[in-house]
Motif scaffolding. Structure first.
Motif, PDB file in Angstrom:
ATOM      1  N   GLU A 421       0.852  -1.183   0.000  1.00  0.00           N
ATOM      2  CA  GLU A 421       0.000   0.000   0.000  1.00  0.00           C
ATOM      3  C   GLU A 421       0.892   1.239   0.000  1.00  0.00           C
ATOM      4  OE1 GLU A 421      -2.275  -0.340   3.544  1.00  0.00           O
ATOM      5  OE2 GLU A 421      -0.590   0.079   4.878  1.00  0.00           O
ATOM      6  N   GLU A 422       0.295   2.370  -0.259  1.00  0.00           N
ATOM      7  CA  GLU A 422       1.038   3.626  -0.224  1.00  0.00           C
ATOM      8  C   GLU A 422       1.281   4.061   1.219  1.00  0.00           C
ATOM      9  OE1 GLU A 422      -0.217   6.763  -2.954  1.00  0.00           O
ATOM     10  OE2 GLU A 422      -1.572   5.321  -3.924  1.00  0.00           O
ATOM     11  N   GLY A 423       2.275   4.950   1.399  1.00  0.00           N
ATOM     12  CA  GLY A 423       2.508   5.563   2.689  1.00  0.00           C
ATOM     13  C   GLY A 423       3.525   4.868   3.567  1.00  0.00           C
ATOM     14  N   LEU A 424       4.131   3.779   3.090  1.00  0.00           N
ATOM     15  CA  LEU A 424       5.092   3.029   3.897  1.00  0.00           C
ATOM     16  C   LEU A 424       6.520   3.500   3.628  1.00  0.00           C
ATOM     17  CD1 LEU A 424       3.619  -0.560   3.351  1.00  0.00           C
ATOM     18  CD2 LEU A 424       3.122   1.035   5.213  1.00  0.00           C
ATOM     19  N   GLY A 425       7.421   3.198   4.544  1.00  0.00           N
ATOM     20  CA  GLY A 425       8.842   3.425   4.317  1.00  0.00           C
ATOM     21  C   GLY A 425       9.404   4.704   4.901  1.00  0.00           C
ATOM     22  N   VAL A 426       8.587   5.534   5.573  1.00  0.00           N
ATOM     23  CA  VAL A 426       9.074   6.789   6.141  1.00  0.00           C
ATOM     24  C   VAL A 426       9.899   6.491   7.395  1.00  0.00           C
ATOM     25  CG1 VAL A 426       8.426   8.995   7.173  1.00  0.00           C
ATOM     26  CG2 VAL A 426       7.121   8.081   5.231  1.00  0.00           C
ATOM     27  N   ARG A 427      11.121   7.011   7.448  1.00  0.00           N
ATOM     28  CA  ARG A 427      11.990   6.818   8.614  1.00  0.00           C
ATOM     29  C   ARG A 427      12.196   8.105   9.402  1.00  0.00           C
ATOM     30  NH1 ARG A 427      10.440   2.022   7.834  1.00  0.00           N
ATOM     31  NH2 ARG A 427      11.482   0.837   6.180  1.00  0.00           N
ATOM     32  N   ASP A 428      12.144   9.249   8.750  1.00  0.00           N
ATOM     33  CA  ASP A 428      12.349  10.537   9.426  1.00  0.00           C
ATOM     34  C   ASP A 428      11.018  11.293   9.419  1.00  0.00           C
ATOM     35  OD1 ASP A 428      13.060  13.061  10.317  1.00  0.00           O
ATOM     36  OD2 ASP A 428      14.976  13.078   9.258  1.00  0.00           O
ATOM     37  N   VAL A 429      10.224  11.060  10.451  1.00  0.00           N
ATOM     38  CA  VAL A 429       8.869  11.619  10.521  1.00  0.00           C
ATOM     39  C   VAL A 429       8.906  13.138  10.697  1.00  0.00           C
ATOM     40  CG1 VAL A 429       6.716  11.602  11.830  1.00  0.00           C
ATOM     41  CG2 VAL A 429       7.946   9.466  11.415  1.00  0.00           C
ATOM     42  N   ALA A 430       9.859  13.628  11.475  1.00  0.00           N
ATOM     43  CA  ALA A 430       9.924  15.064  11.739  1.00  0.00           C
ATOM     44  C   ALA A 430      10.257  15.846  10.476  1.00  0.00           C
ATOM     45  CB  ALA A 430      10.961  15.344  12.823  1.00  0.00           C
ATOM     46  N   MET A 431      11.215  15.351   9.708  1.00  0.00           N
ATOM     47  CA  MET A 431      11.569  16.049   8.476  1.00  0.00           C
ATOM     48  C   MET A 431      10.407  16.009   7.486  1.00  0.00           C
ATOM     49  SD  MET A 431      14.829  15.539   5.955  1.00  0.00           S
ATOM     50  CE  MET A 431      14.984  16.545   4.477  1.00  0.00           C
ATOM     51  N   ARG A 432       9.729  14.877   7.443  1.00  0.00           N
ATOM     52  CA  ARG A 432       8.573  14.780   6.544  1.00  0.00           C
ATOM     53  C   ARG A 432       7.519  15.822   6.900  1.00  0.00           C
ATOM     54  NH1 ARG A 432       6.435  11.367   2.999  1.00  0.00           N
ATOM     55  NH2 ARG A 432       4.175  11.291   2.779  1.00  0.00           N
ATOM     56  N   ALA A 433       7.244  15.960   8.182  1.00  0.00           N
ATOM     57  CA  ALA A 433       6.224  16.916   8.611  1.00  0.00           C
ATOM     58  C   ALA A 433       6.581  18.332   8.197  1.00  0.00           C
ATOM     59  CB  ALA A 433       6.050  16.828  10.125  1.00  0.00           C
ATOM     60  N   ALA A 434       7.874  18.645   8.176  1.00  0.00           N
ATOM     61  CA  ALA A 434       8.313  19.991   7.814  1.00  0.00           C
ATOM     62  C   ALA A 434       8.128  20.286   6.331  1.00  0.00           C
ATOM     63  CB  ALA A 434       9.776  20.181   8.194  1.00  0.00           C
ATOM     64  N   HIS A 435       8.016  19.233   5.501  1.00  0.00           N
ATOM     65  CA  HIS A 435       7.937  19.427   4.054  1.00  0.00           C
ATOM     66  C   HIS A 435       6.698  18.788   3.446  1.00  0.00           C
ATOM     67  CE1 HIS A 435      11.973  21.113   3.822  1.00  0.00           C
ATOM     68  NE2 HIS A 435      12.405  20.133   4.586  1.00  0.00           N
TER      69      HIS A 435
END
Length: 445
Positions: A421-435
């Motif tokens: 499914e989509e949305g998997l594989g994120v390791r740096d949640v904080a950086m993602r939230a910033a962008h």
């Protein structure tokens, strides 16, 4: 494959545990077939349907050679080279595979009656061949699509000049639209930790291509303040060119075909936009005759937007339809840098505007490893962002390719391979939230 996927989804599998995983003897892949290359004969390009020629089937796992790696592919993406492969234009890719197969006993693996396609991936290293020291099982990676042998001196200043330079998944077999891919270890780069698998897979080919074409000294060598004309500025390639112009202090002049695409450019931060459909630009009177009065009207429109300045750089990729206008529009001493030719390879332009005004045409093709690494580094730092608009499951790859073939998409179209499914594989949640806004800029359009 289930054990491999379970190990990836667990998130804490060690390198030793990855190395101990048993690899299957067959895997699921997207292919075209050698015995079907005549299936679209007599049809116009637009009427050739990738849904009929792209097959999802099990294929044999190839031998792993020195300097190579098997990658468990979580996601891939559609590029125009896969569209060309699927409609067998400008020629079937099996000629590339046959030529590569004659090079050495190891390269003979690539000469098969089927071609596993795809020039992007994100995933996990499963196994490496002899002589690979920089990557190990379990590493999360993306891959660029430059395949080189580097046995000739010609490629050692710029690997794109290697006589045996090929595009993986287009001029080689065992590409990225599959559950497992075979790559050279010097194609690998770290996966950006703040992106999902499908987001990380999407930039590869087009991001690296745009970087070399516009930023690198091997391309246009863009500098601060340059006016840059970008055709298809919201597309898979142009969307990155627009970002590089803005990120590098240049001024993009974005050419788009509708107001929806113009809005995407505005959201990226561009202000100078030409909606060529709304403004009625038609550069050809008929199939054989270009309309130079339209070139002049186009140039005047550019100067109206820039405050009287012509463009320093033209970022060209449509080819035949636009090339005459591109040569005309560049300023005296300006640069037209071109890759691809999605509207036709046979370019025509008035050479008086080139030679008498000291303009340059530069050919640019993909990127070398260093350029690809720099382009991926900018993605990882959150300075350049993916342009993914939609992702299909692997079973619907034909529809994904049709979207790109008919220009029904924005940005890049992704394909989920092993990722369930989509949305998997994120390791740096904080950086993602910033962008997050920038990452999702093209989503759902």
């Amino acid at each position: 494959m289930k054990q491999i996927l379970d190990a990836i989804l667990a998130g804490d599998t060690t390198a030793e545990e990855y190395a101990a995983l048993e690899l299957p003897d067959h895997y699921r892949a997207v292919t075209v077939h050698k015995d079907e290359t005549a299936m679209f004969e007599g049809l116009e390009s637009r009427d050739k349907d990738p849904r009929k020629s792209l097959h999802v089937e099990d294929v044999a796992l190839p031998e792993l050679g020195p300097g190579e790696a098997f990658i468990a592919v979580m996601a891939s993406a559609i590029n125009y080279n896969t569209v060309w492969t699927s409609i067998f234009e400008p020629m079937p890719t099996f000629g590339f595979l046959e030529k590569y197969g004659r090079m050495s006993p190891l390269s003979k693996r690539h000469d098969l009656p089927y071609h596993v396609v795809g020039s992007d991936l994100s995933g996990v290293v499963l196994k490496t061949g002899a002589g690979v020291h920089s990557w190990k099982p379990g590493d999360e990676v993306v891959a660029h699509c430059l395949s080189v042998e580097l046995e000739s001196p010609d490629g050692h200043n710029d690997t794109m000049l290697d006589p045996e330079q090929r595009i993986w998944g287009f001029e080689t077999n065992f590409g990225g639209l599959a559950d497992i891919a075979l790559v050279k270890s010097n194609q690998l780069m770290p996966k950006p930790a703040h992106l999902t698998w499908e987001e990380a897979a999407a930039p590869g080919l087009v991001n690296s291509t745009a970087y070399r074409q516009l930023v690198s000294r091997n391309g246009a060598g863009m500098k601060q303040g340059d006016n840059v004309l970008i055709w298809g500025a919201s597309g898979g390639l142009g969307g990155f060119a627009t970002q590089y112009a803005l990120n590098g202090g240049a001024v993009p002049v974005c050419v788009v075909s509708n107001e929806e695409k113009a809005d995407i450019c505005r959201r990226m931060g561009a202000e100078l936009i030409i909606n060529r459909s709304a403004e009625g630009f038609r550069f050809w009177k008929d199939e054989h005759t270009q309309d130079q009065s339209e070139w002049r009207r186009f140039g005047a429109r550019i100067r109206e937007l820039t405050g009287g300045e012509d463009v320093d750089i033209v970022f060209e990729h449509p080819g035949r339809e636009t090339f005459g206008a591109s040569v005309f529009a560049a300023r005296k001493g300006g640069t037209i840098v071109t890759c691809a030719s999605t509207s036709g390879y046979m370019h025509q332009y008035d050479n008086r505007y080139l030679w008498m005004n000291l303009k340059r045409i530069i050919g640019s093709h993909f990127a070398n490893y260093r350029e690809s690494w720099e382009a991926n580094r900018l993605i990882a730092k959150g300075m350049i962002h993916p342009t993914l608009s939609k992702a299909y499951p692997l079973e619907q790859v034909g529809q994904a390719a049709l979207d790109v073939h008919h220009n029904l998409h924005q940005g890049k179209v992704g394909v989920l391979c092993l990722a369930p499914e989509e949305g998997l594989g994120v390791r740096d949640v904080a950086m993602r939230a910033a962008h997050l806004d920038e990452i999702n800029r093209f989503r759902g359009i």
